[in-house]
Write a protein that holds these residues in place. Structure first.
Motif, short mmCIF file in Angstrom:
data_model
loop_
_atom_site.label_atom_id
_atom_site.label_comp_id
_atom_site.label_asym_id
_atom_site.label_seq_id
_atom_site.Cartn_x
_atom_site.Cartn_y
_atom_site.Cartn_z
N HIS A 53 0.81 -1.40 0.24
CA HIS A 53 -0.13 0.16 0.04
C HIS A 53 0.98 1.32 -0.04
O HIS A 53 0.62 2.11 -0.78
CB HIS A 53 -0.88 0.04 1.29
N SER A 90 -1.19 5.92 -4.84
CA SER A 90 -2.33 6.38 -4.47
C SER A 90 -2.41 6.96 -3.18
O SER A 90 -1.81 6.87 -2.06
CB SER A 90 -3.36 5.29 -4.64
N ASP A 91 -3.44 7.86 -3.00
CA ASP A 91 -4.01 8.71 -1.73
C ASP A 91 -4.85 7.83 -0.94
O ASP A 91 -5.44 8.28 -0.10
CB ASP A 91 -4.23 9.84 -1.80
N ASP A 92 -5.41 6.62 -1.37
CA ASP A 92 -6.32 5.82 -0.91
C ASP A 92 -6.19 5.54 0.46
O ASP A 92 -4.92 5.30 0.95
CB ASP A 92 -6.76 4.85 -1.93
N ARG A 93 -7.17 5.28 1.20
CA ARG A 93 -7.03 4.78 2.55
C ARG A 93 -6.97 3.31 2.60
O ARG A 93 -7.31 2.75 1.66
CB ARG A 93 -8.21 4.97 3.43
N LEU A 94 -6.06 2.86 3.48
CA LEU A 94 -6.03 1.31 3.69
C LEU A 94 -6.92 0.98 4.84
O LEU A 94 -6.96 1.37 5.90
CB LEU A 94 -4.31 0.99 4.11
#
Length: 181
Positions: free
Chosen positions: A69, A74-78
């Motif tokens: 991750h 990406s700035d996506d949350r985990l």
């Protein structure tokens, strides 16, 4: 009703599944069973990983997920859900960790108590490794760690746990059985 397209893997979730364990903490593969005991996604785990102590195996997988991750752009949350089996009945831990606690507790301590302490030790180590991985990848400050258990311990010689100061334990309606100390 079951539909394959709604399974976690088809929904593009990283999935581990485990069903049965052996008495030494490894994974038991049931001959002729219609299910897979351990999978990474849709692949069956085989070889040394398939017979590893599950607490260590799940910790390794969590570290891998965090690293992958963090490596992404990406700035996506985990969202990482790790459901360890330790310390859950039947209480299991690697022999070397049990031996460490047998030596620490001395000859009068029950084997169940040393086994329970070893299982909790392995769980603590796994959680510490996950936290260290989040810190190493600069994700810890934005993380929320929720630690849950289902019941109190199985006290006495059978389970090796203790719920003091609460009365009772797992399989009872007393506070020690329905609340985690």
């Amino acid at each position: 009703l079951f539909t394959h397209r709604l399974t976690p893997v088809q929904l593009r979730l990283d999935v581990w599944h485990i069903a049965n364990r052996t008495t030494d903490g490894g994974l038991q593969h049931c001959a002729g069973a219609s299910f897979a005991d351990l999978r990474d996604g849709e692949s069956h785990l085989t070889g040394p990983r398939a017979s590893s102590y599950s607490t260590r195996l799940f910790g390794d997988a969590a570290e891998r997920v965090v690293a992958e991750h963090a490596a992404g752009s990406s700035d996506d949350r985990l969202f990482l859900y790790v459901a360890h089996q330790a310390a859950h009945y039947p209480i299991e831990a690697p022999n070397e960790t049990i031996a460490m606690y047998r030596e620490l507790f001395g000859p009068k301590a029950s084997h169940a108590r040393a086994r329970f302490a070893a299982a909790v030790h392995e769980l603590d180590e796994s959680i510490a490794r996950m936290v260290a991985s989040l810190e190493a990848h600069d994700l810890w400050e934005e993380s929320l760690l929720v630690f849950l258990s289902d019941t109190g311990a199985v006290p006495g010689t059978e389970g090796g746990g203790a719920n003091w100061p609460l009365r009772g334990g797992k399989f009872t309606a007393y506070e020690g059985g329905v609340r985690v100390p």
